[in-house]
Design an enzyme around this catalytic site. Sequence first.
Site, PDB file in Angstrom:
ATOM      1  N   ASP A  47       4.034  -4.468  -5.984  1.00 40.34           N
ATOM      2  CA  ASP A  47       4.624  -5.686  -5.416  1.00 40.34           C
ATOM      3  C   ASP A  47       6.143  -5.587  -5.396  1.00 40.34           C
ATOM      4  O   ASP A  47       6.788  -5.911  -4.388  1.00 40.34           O
ATOM      5  CB  ASP A  47       4.206  -6.917  -6.230  1.00 40.34           C
ATOM      6  CG  ASP A  47       2.795  -7.375  -5.919  1.00 40.34           C
ATOM      7  OD1 ASP A  47       2.213  -6.879  -4.937  1.00 40.34           O
ATOM      8  OD2 ASP A  47       2.277  -8.234  -6.649  1.00 40.34           O
TER       9      ASP A  47
ATOM     10  N   GLU B 133       0.824  -1.210   0.000  1.00 43.02           N
ATOM     11  CA  GLU B 133       0.000   0.000   0.000  1.00 43.02           C
ATOM     12  C   GLU B 133       0.858   1.260   0.000  1.00 43.02           C
ATOM     13  O   GLU B 133       0.532   2.251  -0.656  1.00 43.02           O
ATOM     14  CB  GLU B 133      -0.929  -0.007   1.215  1.00 43.02           C
ATOM     15  CG  GLU B 133      -1.906  -1.169   1.264  1.00 43.02           C
ATOM     16  CD  GLU B 133      -2.788  -1.260   0.025  1.00 43.02           C
ATOM     17  OE1 GLU B 133      -2.998  -0.234  -0.664  1.00 43.02           O
ATOM     18  OE2 GLU B 133      -3.256  -2.374  -0.272  1.00 43.02           O
TER      19      GLU B 133
END
Length: 485
Positions: free
Chosen positions: A203, A135
């Site tokens: 990621d 996030e």
Amino acid sequence: MQKTVLLALAFSLTVFPPLPHAADDISKIELPDMGDSSGTLITPEEEQQLGSAFFRSLNSQITINQDPEVQQYIQSVGQKLVTVSDLPGYPFHFFVVLENDINAFAGPGGYVGVNSGLILTTEAESELASVMAHEIAHVTQRHLYRAAEAAGRLSIPTAAAMLAAILLGTQSPQLGQAALVAIQAGSIQFQIDFTRENEEEADRVGMHILSESQFDPRSMPTFFERLQQSTRYYGQNIPEFLRTHPVTASRISDSRGRADQYPYKQYPDSLGYQLIRAKLRVLAGADPSETRKYFEARLNQGTSEQRTVSTYGLGLTALAQQKFAEAEHIFQKLVANFPDQTQYCAALARTALEQNQFARALALYENLSSRFPENEAIKFEYITSLLKTGQAEKARQALFSLSANAHKLPVYYQLLAETYGKLHQSAESHRYFAEYYYAMGQTRDAITQIRLAQKSKGLNFYLSSILSERLNFFLEEDKKAREAH
């Protein structure tokens, strides 16, 4: 149809990308492209204002944790990750939502929420850190810019209310419908569909953040894989979140391939992680008797440290059930064995406080405050004990010694209001109750409190000016909020 639209619009920067139709190729997934389309973005100051308003809107609709220990932990993990990110000075604010659903999301201004359900689903601290790092990467890599740009065409209160409503759309169709109306009325194309490239980048960047902050990069694919496997047990009744945000095999494969490039090493969990999970299980548990059974079953399992954590959880459960003698016995024993573990010491002091043994609680908190002067979770509880023992001036001084980050917690203003009430300064008390209600997204109640403050006797010019300014501000916010609906 409405629910489908809401899910497509959801302002939830969740851990997983949307699910393609079974016949679709994964390369055709349309996730949000949130690059800077025009170069005309809202200013950093406006983004922070939008983030604060967004957080207030969330507070008015969902249960955001106010426990100082939980908040201190999640903020510390977040800041450890942010320090090694591309934006180490960005003012992130991390918080826990007391919901059993598995979810995490990022909002404007660096507000990152993690559901208690997700924390309890993790089996290692690095797994929790992997979600938070993902996030953080969405924010640092500017994946939110197009959403911020669209929101910038609306007033701050309208945009914030709309974002919060979209985030809650799957839980509250009424709020979701209001969000759709706001979008249509403003002729705004508001869609956050991360591209596959955005997700891959989040990621990749998140994994680098994990490695640099001494968390396990392999935790990311491990957590994804466990969530994917869990879907097998639901049959046709897969929870909405897992249907709309699945973990794909390709994502697991990609993240595992990247993780394998890092040297293997052991990453032990911190005791703080284990203790916070125990506390959240009590705070978010619907049935204390079931929570008790959970901890009792683990008192003789696992490592010595894990058994101790289960004992702590059992003590918290006893305290929640107001079984004070049992809680007292458990925490006394823990403190005797681990005198420097702040959570055990604070739990013992909290037990005295909840039994109305105010003098004893104050003595315990004063000792803890002296031994751990930088621990703000202890400071919050110490302030409560000061108020209970009639030492409001000391409480006021302690409140003003808290960090700026503590000011983002509604409980900060609530304690200030109670403090000034005990100091017989009614205008200041109503003023800070107004700030508390505003922080909770209850602007009309804030207006009422300001007006009560203005009726107080003995107002000086300085305070009177502050009250007038805040009243005008709250009235304008309320007007814009009404227009948004």
